[in-house]
Design a protein around this motif. Structure first.
Motif, PDB file in Angstrom:
ATOM      1  N   THR A   1       0.838  -1.198   0.000  1.00  0.00           N
ATOM      2  CA  THR A   1       0.000   0.000   0.000  1.00  0.00           C
ATOM      3  C   THR A   1       0.874   1.249   0.000  1.00  0.00           C
ATOM      4  OG1 THR A   1      -1.680  -1.190   1.196  1.00  0.00           O
ATOM      5  CG2 THR A   1      -1.816   1.202   1.261  1.00  0.00           C
TER       6      THR A   1
ATOM      7  N   ALA B   1       2.429   1.909  -3.312  1.00  0.00           N
ATOM      8  CA  ALA B   1       1.523   2.444  -4.337  1.00  0.00           C
ATOM      9  C   ALA B   1       1.061   3.863  -4.016  1.00  0.00           C
ATOM     10  CB  ALA B   1       0.326   1.518  -4.487  1.00  0.00           C
ATOM     11  N   ARG B   2       0.855   4.143  -2.727  1.00  0.00           N
ATOM     12  CA  ARG B   2       0.346   5.476  -2.383  1.00  0.00           C
ATOM     13  C   ARG B   2       1.413   6.550  -2.525  1.00  0.00           C
ATOM     14  NH1 ARG B   2      -3.133   4.285   3.089  1.00  0.00           N
ATOM     15  NH2 ARG B   2      -5.059   3.696   2.015  1.00  0.00           N
ATOM     16  N   HIS B   3       2.593   6.212  -2.116  1.00  0.00           N
ATOM     17  CA  HIS B   3       3.668   7.209  -2.131  1.00  0.00           C
ATOM     18  C   HIS B   3       4.852   6.634  -2.897  1.00  0.00           C
ATOM     19  CE1 HIS B   3       1.182   9.299   0.712  1.00  0.00           C
ATOM     20  NE2 HIS B   3       1.132   8.202   1.450  1.00  0.00           N
TER      21      HIS B   3
ATOM     22  N   ARG C   1       0.676   7.378 -14.482  1.00  0.00           N
ATOM     23  CA  ARG C   1      -0.472   6.469 -14.570  1.00  0.00           C
ATOM     24  C   ARG C   1      -0.828   6.103 -16.002  1.00  0.00           C
ATOM     25  NH1 ARG C   1      -1.338   5.833  -9.639  1.00  0.00           N
ATOM     26  NH2 ARG C   1      -2.836   4.231 -10.127  1.00  0.00           N
TER      27      ARG C   1
ATOM     28  N   THR D   1      -1.873  -1.405 -11.266  1.00  0.00           N
ATOM     29  CA  THR D   1      -3.240  -1.256 -11.787  1.00  0.00           C
ATOM     30  C   THR D   1      -3.241  -0.716 -13.215  1.00  0.00           C
ATOM     31  OG1 THR D   1      -3.258   0.843 -10.613  1.00  0.00           O
ATOM     32  CG2 THR D   1      -4.442  -0.985  -9.609  1.00  0.00           C
TER      33      THR D   1
ATOM     34  N   ARG E   1      -5.854  -4.482 -15.144  1.00  0.00           N
ATOM     35  CA  ARG E   1      -6.822  -3.658 -15.864  1.00  0.00           C
ATOM     36  C   ARG E   1      -7.308  -4.290 -17.164  1.00  0.00           C
ATOM     37  NH1 ARG E   1      -5.940   1.728 -13.917  1.00  0.00           N
ATOM     38  NH2 ARG E   1      -7.870   2.922 -14.042  1.00  0.00           N
TER      39      ARG E   1
ATOM     40  N   ASP F   1      -7.287  -0.903   1.093  1.00  0.00           N
ATOM     41  CA  ASP F   1      -6.496   0.329   1.088  1.00  0.00           C
ATOM     42  C   ASP F   1      -6.538   0.992  -0.277  1.00  0.00           C
ATOM     43  OD1 ASP F   1      -5.812  -0.126   3.672  1.00  0.00           O
ATOM     44  OD2 ASP F   1      -3.817  -0.937   3.222  1.00  0.00           O
ATOM     45  N   ILE F   2      -7.092   2.175  -0.326  1.00  0.00           N
ATOM     46  CA  ILE F   2      -7.152   2.892  -1.594  1.00  0.00           C
ATOM     47  C   ILE F   2      -5.837   3.623  -1.810  1.00  0.00           C
ATOM     48  CG2 ILE F   2      -8.306   4.798  -2.804  1.00  0.00           C
ATOM     49  CD1 ILE F   2     -10.885   3.693  -1.298  1.00  0.00           C
ATOM     50  N   VAL F   3      -5.249   3.405  -2.985  1.00  0.00           N
ATOM     51  CA  VAL F   3      -3.929   3.978  -3.243  1.00  0.00           C
ATOM     52  C   VAL F   3      -3.965   5.084  -4.284  1.00  0.00           C
ATOM     53  CG1 VAL F   3      -2.758   1.850  -2.593  1.00  0.00           C
ATOM     54  CG2 VAL F   3      -3.344   2.245  -4.984  1.00  0.00           C
ATOM     55  N   PHE F   4      -5.067   5.160  -5.014  1.00  0.00           N
ATOM     56  CA  PHE F   4      -5.142   6.223  -6.019  1.00  0.00           C
ATOM     57  C   PHE F   4      -6.603   6.506  -6.354  1.00  0.00           C
ATOM     58  CE2 PHE F   4      -5.240   7.809 -10.417  1.00  0.00           C
ATOM     59  CZ  PHE F   4      -4.423   8.925 -10.258  1.00  0.00           C
TER      60      PHE F   4
ATOM     61  N   GLU G   1      -8.486   3.018  -6.974  1.00  0.00           N
ATOM     62  CA  GLU G   1      -7.566   1.895  -7.119  1.00  0.00           C
ATOM     63  C   GLU G   1      -7.038   1.450  -5.771  1.00  0.00           C
ATOM     64  OE1 GLU G   1      -4.417   2.766  -9.806  1.00  0.00           O
ATOM     65  OE2 GLU G   1      -5.764   3.375 -11.425  1.00  0.00           O
ATOM     66  N   SER G   2      -7.053   0.146  -5.562  1.00  0.00           N
ATOM     67  CA  SER G   2      -6.296  -0.420  -4.449  1.00  0.00           C
ATOM     68  C   SER G   2      -5.044  -1.025  -5.082  1.00  0.00           C
ATOM     69  CB  SER G   2      -7.128  -1.478  -3.723  1.00  0.00           C
ATOM     70  OG  SER G   2      -7.433  -2.530  -4.607  1.00  0.00           O
TER      71      SER G   2
ATOM     72  N   PRO H   1      -4.793   9.666  -0.895  1.00  0.00           N
ATOM     73  CA  PRO H   1      -5.960   8.818  -1.226  1.00  0.00           C
ATOM     74  C   PRO H   1      -6.495   8.079   0.001  1.00  0.00           C
ATOM     75  CG  PRO H   1      -3.924   7.857  -2.078  1.00  0.00           C
ATOM     76  CD  PRO H   1      -3.570   9.218  -1.579  1.00  0.00           C
ATOM     77  N   GLU H   2      -5.650   7.938   1.029  1.00  0.00           N
ATOM     78  CA  GLU H   2      -6.078   7.209   2.222  1.00  0.00           C
ATOM     79  C   GLU H   2      -7.241   7.872   2.935  1.00  0.00           C
ATOM     80  OE1 GLU H   2      -3.055   8.359   1.515  1.00  0.00           O
ATOM     81  OE2 GLU H   2      -2.065   9.289   3.230  1.00  0.00           O
TER      82      GLU H   2
ATOM     83  N   ASN I   1     -10.385   6.050   2.844  1.00  0.00           N
ATOM     84  CA  ASN I   1     -10.520   4.984   3.841  1.00  0.00           C
ATOM     85  C   ASN I   1     -10.786   5.547   5.229  1.00  0.00           C
ATOM     86  OD1 ASN I   1      -7.991   3.523   1.981  1.00  0.00           O
ATOM     87  ND2 ASN I   1      -9.881   2.409   2.375  1.00  0.00           N
TER      88      ASN I   1
END
Lengths: 483, 441, 127
Positions: free
Chosen positions: A466, A469-471, B282, B307, B313, C37-40, C60-61, C87-88, C91
């Motif tokens: 996570t 992907a987030r950061h 992206r 993704t 996807r 967990d949402i990442v985007f 996106e997770s 993006p968190e 959640n």
């Protein structure tokens, strides 16, 4: 985890030859505005530092040479060592792709003969060796389909049919080529639902993309009906060759009704996968698509072999040059080593191994499609109890020194574990794997924490995906202060 | 068969466990009609020695390259490859692994690909790079498809001075994707002429050094493009000296990575380089490795931003690519780390100096002159007095290899030959080429 | 009460908050739990005209992509820029700071057909 960028040392000594022509100087040769102002931040490692760094990294990896690699649909078989040497023969490795044809007759002869072998295995009319990977072969095939329908004035054929068990590359390749996707459900037996197929077939259908056997490891028993139906409706049949190992040496896609079929030389024909490539995805086609094949094509006449571009109906070029020659060479040598009997023995043992594993493991794990499989089969990791998932099982396998199977694919099986042992593994290894899988099932009930905390015996523990992907940190943070 | 561990005894035991009486029974689900039609290739099983002999026999029909002096280029260059590169790539933990789906068992590949991405960003001045594409031409084709997704127009401008093989692959992809290509001409300097850039384009594709070897001036170009993206194709070695395209505002940089430690190998396997600005992450094709931590807080690497990719996807993925050129990217990382930033500069300088020495010497022959006035790196085009095809053939008799002039001629450069010079060419070899040319005329 | 009574809900697990001729839209606590967990978060462009059922946003997770569909037709007038970097928030505070977009609606009556909190919770327990 240290990278080359953490190296502080500054290597001295001579790496490059001295300049042996009169020096003119950079200032004179490249105008200032075109020049780089700052040296690229690439550390200079001494050779021992370099070798130790990458040797250490290699030890954090796991390859087929380390042990069982039962990654479903990936056919992780042993790669004969001699093929590596052959690919490095100076005559082949040193051949520049733009060298005159007369100087590369050996390379061209090899490609020509490899083409013949592969056409024979596919049971199809002709082939292009250009595609650099399976997905690239698919794309080539879709471009050919496109051209075929355009030339026939059937541009309205824009729908590509795909079973719900298809690899992700299939819909991606079809979409890039301008097709829309219609998904065909699988029946309860894991095979294409013929009723659903019949209902969707009409004059807007361009074709179907099938994987044979499918990603459940099940051979489409009604394959001839399927291809006949699609052909009768005016469509073409594409076969994804990822699972060729299941019938190598005993059946041919061309005899099943395929119009296009791609090989994955880095799977079925034993060229090593390199941690993600390079691969090679030659595409064999039936007579109706031959004229559209990419150029140059390798032809032969009384003067020798040629790179022939004179095919006016061709779709054009798919690769910078003629495909991944070094990979094709290894596959060619593999075919020579095995011969017809060896190819036959591959599918014998691959399918026997898979069925043996399936039979033994279905006592412990749920087997959603309980029937004879081909070279692979799909278990479900659900219902082991105590909230244990397929993810946990996979990570626990790492603790026991096995690379985990393909997980969460195909999408039609909940908590899927897709297992492909290949022909190379012996019963002894398979029994050991079965023992470990049974032990893990037991641990799931008695001590599930062992699974949830796995792996403990790997170079790193579970990763924070996570956070990744987030950061995203996608390059070395040069400006980061040491912790 | 010697790559199979099972014995006949094993097989009997396993057949018994499965509950079938023969191997053939395992294949009854394949229609009999299909099985009956099977025809063998007609090949015996061969020993390793017999196989080696057979392949070596084919090898003998190729030229003995050691006897030749190569001035071939066109994106594939005859650079020296230090032995350490193949040492690393032949370690089977790297070479016999699959795509790093399980990061805990793949930290070697993942760390190296993270390094590779960093190296590529350093060279190009881009923010993010993927861990490789198939080759230079397909990397460019994917860049154009990506620009189309971002800028949402189906027209792309392409400099005519692009490598012909890049252009041919791009044509194929664009034709299938319904993208129109508009050509941007080159001028007397060999540089693109952007006086009349087409409008409503998704991207402009510039190559530098271009197919004539000319280094393109791109300052201020991006500003003129409006919403269109600037795609630049590069030679990675030249970036030791040439300003990174990021500085000129490039949005996507692609290239052929062969010069970074890969043998010519008749055109593959090669290494598609692909880097871009962070804002386009992206929309990028290909596999991307990111840094994170494990459960104990230790730094670790993993595939990320997945993704975008086909396995998640599917039909809406940014590309269909799965298998790429990871092992070639590893070779490139080792090659660059062996050189270091300074070494790369020095190497580029050797190429530059030697190419200019040769160009000047040939240019001083009567009737010979540089075809273009722009600055060049390690490849250049010379206008010649005679018929280029016949000069080419005469050079070949002296075991000197030069690019086939037909590709220049197709680009409108008649009566010319091009030469690529690397650090491997000695002064003696350069002088002897000049002497041969003098004798021809 | 988990689900605010002033919101309306859809069976696709979105919430809608009426603010005059505008509606604020987000996903429900239940939905964020399902996604993990949402990442985007990919949001529409400002001024975009959306029909009911059009894709409004993509969440996106790590290993999944989910579309959020417009529960009501209208023009996008505001998007939650903060989700780009965090993006968190979706959640952590799905019904508050984790909102996605504000739409100016053509016919607010479309909202009448949506569920109220009690009906949504009942729907959840029956699902």
């Amino acid at each position: 985890m240290k990278t080359i960028f953490d190296a502080k040392g500054k290597r001295e000594g001579k790496v490059l030859p001295a300049l042996d022509v009169p020096q003119q100087g950079l200032e004179k040769l490249i105008p200032h505005s075109l020049r780089r102002s700052r040296k690229p931040r690439i550390p200079a490692l001494s050779e021992p530092e370099l070798v130790r760094h990458y040797t250490r990294l290699s030890k954090l990896n796991y390859g087929v040479d380390d042990g069982l690699y039962p990654l479903g649909s990936c056919t992780m078989k042993y790669n004969p060592k001699v093929n590596e040497d052959l690919a490095q023969l100076p005559a082949f490795a040193g051949a520049h792709p733009l060298a005159d044809e007369q100087l590369v007759q050996g390379s061209l002869a090899l490609l020509h003969e490899a083409s013949r072998f592969l056409c024979n295995i596919a049971g199809l009319s002709d082939i292009t060796l250009q595609p650099a990977a399976g997905a690239h072969g698919e794309l080539t095939g879709m471009f050919l389909f496109n051209r075929y329908f355009r030339e026939r004035g059937e541009s309205k054929r824009k729908r590509m049919l795909l079973p719900d068990s298809a690899h992700g590359t299939n819909p991606a390749s079809a979409t890039i080529s301008g097709f829309s996707i219609t998904q065909i459900p699988s029946g309860e037996d894991g095979m294409v639902d013929l009723v659903a197929l019949r209902e969707t077939l009409d004059e807007t259908v361009a074709g179907i993309m099938l994987t044979v056997p499918n990603t459940l490891g099940i051979f489409e028993e009604r394959i001839l009906e399927i291809t006949q139906m699609v052909h009768a409706a005016g469509g073409l049949c594409y076969f994804d060759g990822a699972n060729l190992n299941a019938f190598l040496g005993r059946a041919r896609p061309g005899d099943m009704g395929a119009d296009a079929f791609h090989f994955n030389l880095h799977k079925t024909l034993s060229t090593p996968h390199g941690g993600g490539g390079p691969g090679s995805g030659p595409l064999a086609v039936s007579q109706c698509l031959v004229d559209f094949l990419p150029v140059p094509r390798i032809t032969k006449d009384e003067n020798g072999y040629h790179l022939d571009r004179n095919f006016p109906r061709s779709i054009g070029c798919m690769h910078s040059f003629y495909g991944n020659f070094g990979v094709i060479l290894k596959a060619y040598a593999y075919i020579l080593l095995l011969g017809d009997d060896g190819l036959h023995a591959v599918s014998d043992n691959a399918v026997l191994n898979a069925n043996y594993l399936q039979e033994r493991l279905k006592k412990t794990y749920r087997l959603p499609y309980d029937r004879l499989c081909k070279h692979e089969f799909v278990l479900s990791g659900e219902k082991l109890g105590r909230g244990i998932t397929t993810f946990d099982i996979a990570k626990r396998l790492i603790d026991y020194g096995f690379y985990p199977p393909t997980v969460y694919f195909p999408l039609i099986v909940h908590e899927a574990l897709m297992i492909e042992p290949t022909e190379c593994e012996g019963k002894e290894t398979l029994d050991r794997f079965i023992g470990v899988m049974e032990k893990i099932a037991l641990e799931a009930k008695e001590n599930p924490e062992l699974l949830r905390a796995a792996p403990q015996h790997a170079p790193v523990q579970r990763l924070d995906q996570t956070r990744a992907a987030r950061h995203p940190i996608l390059t070395y943070p040069f400006d980061e202060l040491p912790e | 068969m010697r790559y199979i561990a099972n014995t006949e005894v094993d097989r009997r035991a396993m057949l018994g466990a499965v509950g079938v009486s023969s191997l053939e029974e395992l294949f009854n689900d394949i229609p009999k009609k299909v099985r009956d039609r099977y025809r063998p290739i007609g090949l015996p099983e061969r020993s390793e020695l017999e196989t080696v002999r057979k392949v070596q026999k084919l090898a003998h029909f190729n030229a003995v390259w050691e006897q030749y002096t190569s001035f071939l280029g066109g994106g594939v260059y005859d650079h020296y490859i230090p032995r350490v590169v193949s040492y690393v790539t032949s370690r089977s933990e790297f070479s016999t692994a699959y795509t790093p789906y399980q990061p805990e068992m793949s930290q070697g590949t993942l760390t190296a690909m993270f390094e590779f991405q960093t190296l590529l960003c350093e060279l190009t001045g881009m923010d993010v790079a993927n861990s490789s594409m198939y080759d230079g031409a397909t990397a460019l084709a994917e860049a154009v498809l990506m620009a189309e997704r971002i800028a949402k127009t189906d027209k792309v401008a392409v400099c005519r001075s692009l490598f012909p093989h890049y252009r041919q692959v791009l044509d194929t992809y664009c034709q299938a994707g319904g993208i129109e290509i508009v050509e941007v001409p080159y001028d007397h300097a060999g540089c693109y002429n952007a006086d009349s850039l087409p409008t409503k384009i998704s991207a402009l594709v510039v190559q530098s050094p271009n197919t004539f070897g000319i280094i393109e001036e791109m300052n201020g170009l991006k500003e003129r493009l409006g919403a269109a993206l600037l795609i630049v194709a590069v030679n990675p070695i030249s970036l030791g000296l040439i300003a990174p395209p990021g500085k000129a505002g490039a949005d996507i940089v692609v290239g052929e990575g062969q010069p970074l430690g890969l043998s010519p190998s008749f055109g593959g396997p090669f290494l598609g380089l692909f880097a871009c600005r962070k804002q386009y992450l992206r929309s990028m094709p290909g596999r991307i490795i990111g840094r994170t931590v494990d459960a104990q807080g230790e730094i670790a690497y993993t595939m990320t931003s997945q993704t975008r990719e086909q396995h998640i996807r599917r039909g809406r993925a940014t590309s269909n690519i799965c298998t790429n050129s990871t092992l070639c990217a590893l070779a490139a990382a080792v090659y660059l780390a062996g050189l270091g930033g300074h070494g790369l500069q020095e190497l580029a300088l050797l190429n530059l100096e030697k190419a200019h020495y040769l160009a000047e010497r040939i240019g001083s022959l009567p009737g010979y002159s540089l075809a273009f006035s722009g600055p060049f790196f390690n490849e250049f085009v010379i206008s010649i007095p005679g018929d280029p095809q016949s000069v080419c053939r005469q050079l070949a008799r002296d075991k000197i290899l030069v690019n086939n002039p037909s590709s220049l001629s197709e680009l409108g450069v008649k009566q010319a030959l091009s030469f690529a010079v690397t650090e491997q060419r000695t002064k003696e070899e350069l002088d002897s080429l000049v002497n041969v040319l003098r004798d021809i005329t | 009460m988990t689900y605010p009574t002033q919101f309306r809900y859809t069976k696709e697990h979105e919430w809608v908050s009426l603010e005059g001729n505008k509606v604020r839209i987000g996903i429900t606590k239940h939905a964020q739990g399902e996604l993990g967990d949402i990442v985007f978060v990919e949001l529409p462009a400002l001024e975009a005209q959306l029909e009911q059922g059009d894709t409004l946003a993509t969440l996106e997770s790590v290993k999944a992509v989910s579309d959020v569909y417009a529960p009501i037709s209208g023009k996008v007038v505001e998007v939650n820029k903060g989700l780009e970097d965090s993006p968190e928030t979706v959640n952590e505070d799905p019904h508050g700071k984790g909102w996605l977009v504000v739409i100016e609606v053509a016919s607010p009556a479309q909202a009448d057909s949506l569920l109220d909190a009690a009906a949504y919770e009942k729907y959840l327990s029956s699902e």
